[in-house]
Design a protein around this motif. Structure first.
Motif, PDB file in Angstrom:
ATOM      1  N   SER A   5       7.903  -1.951   2.283  1.00  0.00           N
ATOM      2  CA  SER A   5       6.740  -1.066   2.155  1.00  0.00           C
ATOM      3  C   SER A   5       7.018   0.110   1.235  1.00  0.00           C
ATOM      4  O   SER A   5       6.153   0.533   0.463  1.00  0.00           O
ATOM      5  CB  SER A   5       6.307  -0.574   3.542  1.00  0.00           C
ATOM      6  OG  SER A   5       5.794  -1.649   4.297  1.00  0.00           O
ATOM      7  N   ASN A  49       6.782  -1.135  -2.254  1.00  0.00           N
ATOM      8  CA  ASN A  49       5.404  -1.501  -2.563  1.00  0.00           C
ATOM      9  C   ASN A  49       4.579  -0.281  -2.933  1.00  0.00           C
ATOM     10  O   ASN A  49       3.811  -0.291  -3.899  1.00  0.00           O
ATOM     11  CB  ASN A  49       4.772  -2.236  -1.382  1.00  0.00           C
ATOM     12  CG  ASN A  49       5.364  -3.623  -1.182  1.00  0.00           C
ATOM     13  OD1 ASN A  49       5.992  -4.176  -2.081  1.00  0.00           O
ATOM     14  ND2 ASN A  49       5.176  -4.184   0.000  1.00  0.00           N
ATOM     15  N   GLN A  50       4.724   0.794  -2.171  1.00  0.00           N
ATOM     16  CA  GLN A  50       4.000   2.023  -2.475  1.00  0.00           C
ATOM     17  C   GLN A  50       4.472   2.622  -3.793  1.00  0.00           C
ATOM     18  O   GLN A  50       3.671   3.050  -4.635  1.00  0.00           O
ATOM     19  CB  GLN A  50       4.198   3.036  -1.334  1.00  0.00           C
ATOM     20  CG  GLN A  50       3.559   4.399  -1.582  1.00  0.00           C
ATOM     21  CD  GLN A  50       2.058   4.321  -1.773  1.00  0.00           C
ATOM     22  OE1 GLN A  50       1.379   3.529  -1.105  1.00  0.00           O
ATOM     23  NE2 GLN A  50       1.512   5.124  -2.692  1.00  0.00           N
ATOM     24  N   THR A  82       5.485  -8.687  -2.835  1.00  0.00           N
ATOM     25  CA  THR A  82       5.223  -7.674  -1.817  1.00  0.00           C
ATOM     26  C   THR A  82       5.694  -8.016  -0.417  1.00  0.00           C
ATOM     27  O   THR A  82       5.834  -7.131   0.425  1.00  0.00           O
ATOM     28  CB  THR A  82       3.711  -7.429  -1.718  1.00  0.00           C
ATOM     29  OG1 THR A  82       3.079  -8.670  -1.328  1.00  0.00           O
ATOM     30  CG2 THR A  82       3.134  -6.946  -3.037  1.00  0.00           C
ATOM     31  N   ARG A  89       2.945  -8.803   4.521  1.00  0.00           N
ATOM     32  CA  ARG A  89       2.220  -7.720   5.187  1.00  0.00           C
ATOM     33  C   ARG A  89       1.356  -6.900   4.237  1.00  0.00           C
ATOM     34  O   ARG A  89       0.217  -6.559   4.549  1.00  0.00           O
ATOM     35  CB  ARG A  89       3.223  -6.812   5.901  1.00  0.00           C
ATOM     36  CG  ARG A  89       2.609  -5.657   6.676  1.00  0.00           C
ATOM     37  CD  ARG A  89       3.684  -4.867   7.384  1.00  0.00           C
ATOM     38  NE  ARG A  89       4.745  -4.502   6.447  1.00  0.00           N
ATOM     39  CZ  ARG A  89       5.973  -4.139   6.825  1.00  0.00           C
ATOM     40  NH1 ARG A  89       6.287  -4.119   8.109  1.00  0.00           N
ATOM     41  NH2 ARG A  89       6.873  -3.807   5.930  1.00  0.00           N
ATOM     42  N   ASP A  90       1.879  -6.578   3.063  1.00  0.00           N
ATOM     43  CA  ASP A  90       1.186  -5.662   2.154  1.00  0.00           C
ATOM     44  C   ASP A  90       0.469  -6.373   1.014  1.00  0.00           C
ATOM     45  O   ASP A  90      -0.138  -5.713   0.167  1.00  0.00           O
ATOM     46  CB  ASP A  90       2.187  -4.669   1.550  1.00  0.00           C
ATOM     47  CG  ASP A  90       2.770  -3.727   2.585  1.00  0.00           C
ATOM     48  OD1 ASP A  90       2.167  -3.590   3.666  1.00  0.00           O
ATOM     49  OD2 ASP A  90       3.828  -3.124   2.310  1.00  0.00           O
ATOM     50  N   LYS A 145      -3.480  -5.697   0.375  1.00  0.00           N
ATOM     51  CA  LYS A 145      -3.736  -4.283   0.060  1.00  0.00           C
ATOM     52  C   LYS A 145      -3.270  -3.943  -1.357  1.00  0.00           C
ATOM     53  O   LYS A 145      -3.986  -3.306  -2.133  1.00  0.00           O
ATOM     54  CB  LYS A 145      -3.021  -3.388   1.078  1.00  0.00           C
ATOM     55  CG  LYS A 145      -3.168  -1.902   0.828  1.00  0.00           C
ATOM     56  CD  LYS A 145      -2.451  -1.084   1.894  1.00  0.00           C
ATOM     57  CE  LYS A 145      -0.946  -1.280   1.814  1.00  0.00           C
ATOM     58  NZ  LYS A 145      -0.232  -0.396   2.786  1.00  0.00           N
TER      59      LYS A 145
END
Length: 348
Positions: A195, A198-199, A216, A219-220, A223
């Motif tokens: 995460s 990813n951000q 990714t 999970r992500d 988004k």
């Protein structure tokens, strides 16, 4: 002569073991796999091209007293069961709880045990078993200090043959719909994604005129993909990929965690990399993995707590400005003949 290969629990232990098995079968060797019923290897059991044994092994490190007792019990009982299969046999253990029973069985026979340590800081399993092994194959120079020096041989990490393909980079870029004259940044956070990365990646692609491939994790994925589509950014998003050779072939540089498999694969393709090690890896081994590449001049390391957007952008710009040097240096790390080198010593 029968051979056994054990490795699992996580992908980092399992996939190099699978690569070695494929190489052994090509040589016509009689080989069987040993893993755990609860590891990633059981989910991928259909991809194992030989007879496989899935044992009731349990993890030990980081568990409570009851779980540790269970782990010891199953390691011993399953190891004793393997004794009858391992007379006149040799085995390669890739570390982790899933491979401990085979290691114990061969240790009791006092012969035929070979280890492979993927990471710069060894697993508890390999540290324990090294006292009884014939040889210890290593990936990183840093891990040499943890084993008996007369047993250690640096072979590098086995990778699956299908990854070792030759491509024309411009053609692969076009197959992804990229402009073949512009750099492609690969961002990946390991088999489960990350995460934090990813951000960070969304901020990087919003700030720099780069094309990209972003792996990714599940999970992500939705988004992150929506973020890029809304802003019309030229980034291809995958939860994961089973065709990493094309992804590496299209990439000019990377931002990645620092698992041994990721580092080896990036090195084989000569992709300069900025590593942000997973901060909670066992004994901080990802940091030491990445540091070896930085010391070779093939990449950069930034700890997660220091990985501000500006610092990462500075690293990307530095690698792009000296890409040929970084690429040449990171290629010095990987050994595309790791499987063959291991077999040369195993079959001697």
């Amino acid at each position: 002569m029968k051979f056994f290969v054990a490795g699992g629990g996580t992908g980092g232990h399992f996939f190099p073991a699978l690569a070695l098995i494929e190489c052994m079968l090509e040589r016509g060797l009689n080989v069987e796999f040993v893993g755990s019923q609860r590891g990633i290897e059981y989910r991928f059991k259909d991809s194992i091209p030989c007879k496989a044994h899935f044992l009731k092994s349990h993890p030990f490190v980081g568990k409570g007293p009851l779980e540790k007792a269970k782990a010891v019990y199953y390691a011993l009982t399953e190891g004793l069961k393997l004794l009858r299969h391992t007379s006149n046999a040799k085995g390669v253990v890739f570390g982790g709880y899933a491979s401990l029973p085979l290691g114990l069985a061969l240790s009791l026979r006092r012969k035929g045990l070979y280890l492979h340590e993927q990471n710069s800081v060894p697993s508890t399993t390999n540290t324990l078993l090294s006292k009884f092994s014939e040889k210890v194959f290593i990936t990183f120079e840093h891990s040499r200090r943890f084993f008996p020096q007369d047993k250690v041989i640096k072979t590098g990490l086995p990778v699956r043959k299908r990854l070792l393909q030759n491509f024309i980079k411009e053609d692969i870029k076009e197959s992804f719909g990229f402009d073949k004259g512009k750099p492609v940044l690969l961002v990946m956070g390991g088999s489960q994604g990350a995460s934090f990365l990813n951000q960070l990646a969304t901020e990087i692609f919003s700030s720099l005129p780069l094309q990209g491939i972003h792996i990714t994790g599940e999970r992500d994925k939705d988004k992150v993909e929506s973020f890029y589509k809304e802003r019309k950014l030229p980034v291809k998003v995958f939860a994961f990929s089973e065709d990493m050779s094309h992804i590496y072939g299209a990439s000019d540089l990377a931002i990645s965690r620092a698992g041994a498999s990721s580092i080896t694969e990036l090195s084989l393709f000569g992709i300069p990399s900025l590593f942000i090690p997973f901060p909670f890896s066992a004994r901080d081994h990802q940091f030491y993995n990445a540091k070896e590449i930085e010391d070779l001049g093939g990449g950069l390391v930034i700890k997660q707590e220091d990985a501000t957007l500006q610092k990462v952008i500075n690293g990307i710009e530095l690698m792009l400005s000296q890409r040929d040097n970084f690429s040449r240096n990171i290629k010095r790390f990987a050994n595309p003949y790791a499987c063959q080198d291991i077999l040369r010593l195993l079959v001697a």
